[in-house]
Design an enzyme around this catalytic site. Structure first.
Site, PDB file in Angstrom:
ATOM      1  CG  ASP A 231     -24.209  43.379 -46.428  1.00  0.00           C
ATOM      2  OD1 ASP A 231     -24.863  43.826 -47.201  1.00  0.00           O
ATOM      3  OD2 ASP A 231     -22.775  43.309 -46.704  1.00  0.00           O
ATOM      4  CD  GLU A 291     -27.670  42.202 -50.076  1.00  0.00           C
ATOM      5  OE1 GLU A 291     -26.764  41.886 -49.352  1.00  0.00           O
ATOM      6  OE2 GLU A 291     -27.681  42.938 -50.961  1.00  0.00           O
TER       7      GLU A 291
HETATM    8  C1  GLC Z   1     -24.580  44.558 -49.703  1.00  0.00           C
HETATM    9  C2  GLC Z   1     -25.351  45.836 -49.400  1.00  0.00           C
HETATM   10  C3  GLC Z   1     -24.764  46.930 -50.209  1.00  0.00           C
HETATM   11  C4  GLC Z   1     -23.146  46.727 -49.798  1.00  0.00           C
HETATM   12  C5  GLC Z   1     -22.625  45.211 -50.152  1.00  0.00           C
HETATM   13  C6  GLC Z   1     -21.213  45.156 -49.456  1.00  0.00           C
HETATM   14  O1  GLC Z   1     -25.052  44.168 -51.130  1.00  0.00           O
HETATM   15  O2  GLC Z   1     -26.653  46.133 -49.269  1.00  0.00           O
HETATM   16  O3  GLC Z   1     -25.111  48.366 -50.012  1.00  0.00           O
HETATM   17  O4  GLC Z   1     -22.399  47.545 -50.661  1.00  0.00           O
HETATM   18  O5  GLC Z   1     -23.438  44.338 -49.483  1.00  0.00           O
HETATM   19  O6  GLC Z   1     -21.418  45.005 -48.158  1.00  0.00           O
END
Ligand code: GLC
Ligand code: CA
Length: 568
Positions: A231, A291
């Protein structure tokens, strides 16, 4: 949907119910050198919203386990479960208060082991979500950290003095709407949080943080997890001098000045952490999905690592930002991704992005467009990551008023920013109460479309979005060219129809995607492939009318997909 079914021999893969996902098994490659995750279809599950086994209105691990047969039948190879660890749920799990346990809301560690075991029986791997950038403010590390300036964990987070009375250390902003700094009165210092104030950023410059976090990944690998989705990796490091970000013209959704986040995003040190996480993953033959929000293909390329020693699967999220359907935009992007030489990872939506169904809908051809987009990301060379509900054409269900909002950014930014509730609504299993998700009122409301767009009804209808996904996913398994073949773009000057082949040895699969709202006649020239007089056999189309024989061209309906096999 009208199609001619070709008789194809189905390769039945040997399954062993008890085989653990050992390192050797994880690293096994096929004849063309592909490990399992390159051919896999991943399926993202938002656990609060998938299936509720104990009828409290919130999905859970046993709910997921009860749907594994559905996922197997659909053609899913691995599920990525967004965070299911103990959490105060400020950011619905992305605020983790213990990296090595399961939140009781979702079940127990026994339920988790059961899920992994049941997954193994069906050859479905489990991928967890690792929140690398920050913990919850309720995590014991942060609780200790804030207790005093000399606490053991003080330096596990980022604490600084303000610039002056009432003034944060610099101008950095939280992506979730306020300053990125919060004053803690106890020690009169500010801590840094790129996301909500309840999500303090970890200090990755501290080797103790690195060790604890790498160990947390090993904890799950040992329990049978096959990898992680990492993440928010862009924000792992900040400029130690805390230089102010340069301001840009205009304001954001929260009315704050736009800024170039060059001092608190995508610092080069991020790649050191990627390599270390990869090192731990390699001990277990595991896979890392990132991500990775990138501005261009070159940034994306960096996430694989200069020596292929970072992420095996950095997500290409760039297509999710395209506006409208323009064949040329897709053609250029896909061409560039393939030319970059790494294994692509295609995604069309997720739990932070408006559902693809809603983003592309034109009101008249919504289901057709959903099928068209499916035919795109499931036939390209690369790994595909689905989001739950895309396969049935689920649409966004945004809150109707500020009072209905659950996601805090929706409350803060209303009405310009409605938050992410809309794309996180319960999976639509049937046309019964609560779409068959739960006997209790679900935590988020299901949209009215559940009456027509649900698993039970669509299973009975070969022309449904689900019917098309099932055909596509089974084709992907059966056709070697879709798994192993290279990507070759055709008809490069056509502004409406994206045309390409996936070519493997003496055969190829042809894919035509009409991205326009009008009929198109596609004339094809295969000479560049060395297939002088090829035989074209239709495998699958999303056409409403029978495909009439035409000489020299393929007549395509608006927003339709056409897939055929070509042999020399
Ligand atoms: C990423 C996740 C999102 C979350 C953020 C903070 O972007 O996909 O849902 O709010 O990180 O952890
Ligand atoms: Ca539940």
């Amino acid at each position: 949907m009208f199609r001619k079914i070709l008789v194809v021999s189905v390769l039945i893969l040997g399954l062993s119910a008890s085989a653990p996902w050992g390192r050797a098994q994880q690293q096994k490659v096929d004849g063309e050198g592909h490990p399992w995750w390159q051919h896999a279809v991943f399926y993202e599950i938002y656990p609060r919203s998938f299936a509720d086994s104990n009828n409290d209105g919130i999905g859970d691990l046993n709910g997921i386990a009860s749907k594994l047969d559905y996922l197997k039948d659909l053609g899913v190879d691995a599920i990525w479960i967004t965070p299911c660890f103990p959490s105060p749920q400020v950011d619905f799990g992305y605020d983790v208060s213990d990296y090595e346990a399961i939140d009781p809301m979702y079940g127990t560690m026994k339920d988790f082991d059961h899920l992994v075991g049941e997954g193994k029986k069906r050859n479905i791997r489990v991928i967890l979500d690792f929140v690398v950038n920050h913990t919850s403010d309720q995590h014991k590390w942060f609780q200790d950290s804030k207790s005093s300036k000399t606490a053991e964990h003080r330096d596990w987070f980022i604490w600084r003095d303000g610039k002056g009375p009432g003034q944060p250390p610099n101008n950095w902003l939280s992506t979730f709407g306020l300053s990125a700094w919060k004053l803690d009165p106890k020690t009169n210092q500010y801590y840094y949080h790129y996301f909500y104030p309840e999500q303090p950023d970890l200090n990755w410059r501290n080797p103790a943080v690195e060790k604890a976090m790498l160990d947390a990944t090993r904890f799950w690998y040992k329990r049978g997890v096959s990898g992680f989705r990492l993440d928010a990796v862009d924000t792992l490091f900040e400029d130690p001098k805390l230089t102010d970000n340069p301001l840009l013209p205009g304001t954001d959704k929260f009315g704050r000045p736009n800024m170039n986040e060059k001092y608190n995003k995508k610092l080069p040190e991020v790649h050191d952490v990627m390599r270390k996480l990869r090192g731990a993953a390699d001990e277990f033959g595991s896979v890392l999905i990132g991500e990775t929000w990138t501005a261009n293909v070159s940034e994306l390329k960096d996430y694989y690592g200069a020596k292929n020693d970072e992420l095996q699967l950095p997500m290409d999220l760039m297509m999710t930002e395209f506006k409208g359907l323009k064949a040329d935009q897709y053609r250029k992007h896909i061409g560039a991704v393939n030319a970059a030489g790494h294994w692509p990872v295609y995604v069309i939506t997720n739990h932070d992005i408006v559902r693809s169904y809603t983003r592309y809908a034109d009101g008249a051809h919504n289901d057709d467009i959903a099928k068209l987009m499916a035919a795109l990301y499931l036939t390209l060379r690369g790994t595909a990551i689905m989001y739950y509900g895309e396969e049935i054409g689920m649409e966004n269900n945004d809150p109707k008023s500020k009072d209905d909002v659950q996601d805090p950014i929706g409350k803060l930014g209303w009405p310009l920013e409605k938050g992410r509730d809309g794309e996180r609504t319960p999976m639509q299993w049937s046309d019964g109460a609560n779409a068959g998700f739960s006997k209790a009122k679900p935590w988020l409301p299901v949209p009215p479309s559940y009456k027509t767009h649900n698993v039970a009804s669509e299973m009975k209808d070969a022309n449904s979005v689900l019917g098309f996904y099932r055909e596509l996913l089974s084709l992907r398994r059966k056709e070697a060219a879709l798994l192993e073949g290279d990507y070759l773009s055709l008809n490069e000057n056509d502004p409406n129809v994206l045309a390409y082949v996936r070519r493997y040895k003496d055969e190829a699969i042809l894919i035509l995607l009409n991205m326009s709202g009008t009929d198109q006649q596609v004339r094809l020239d295969f000479s560049s492939m060395g297939f002088a007089a090829p035989k074209v056999s239709v495998i699958l189309t999303s056409f409403h009318k029978p495909l009439l024989p035409a000489s020299g061209f393929v007549p395509m309906e608006p927003y339709s997909a056409f897939i055929a096999k070509i042999t020399k």
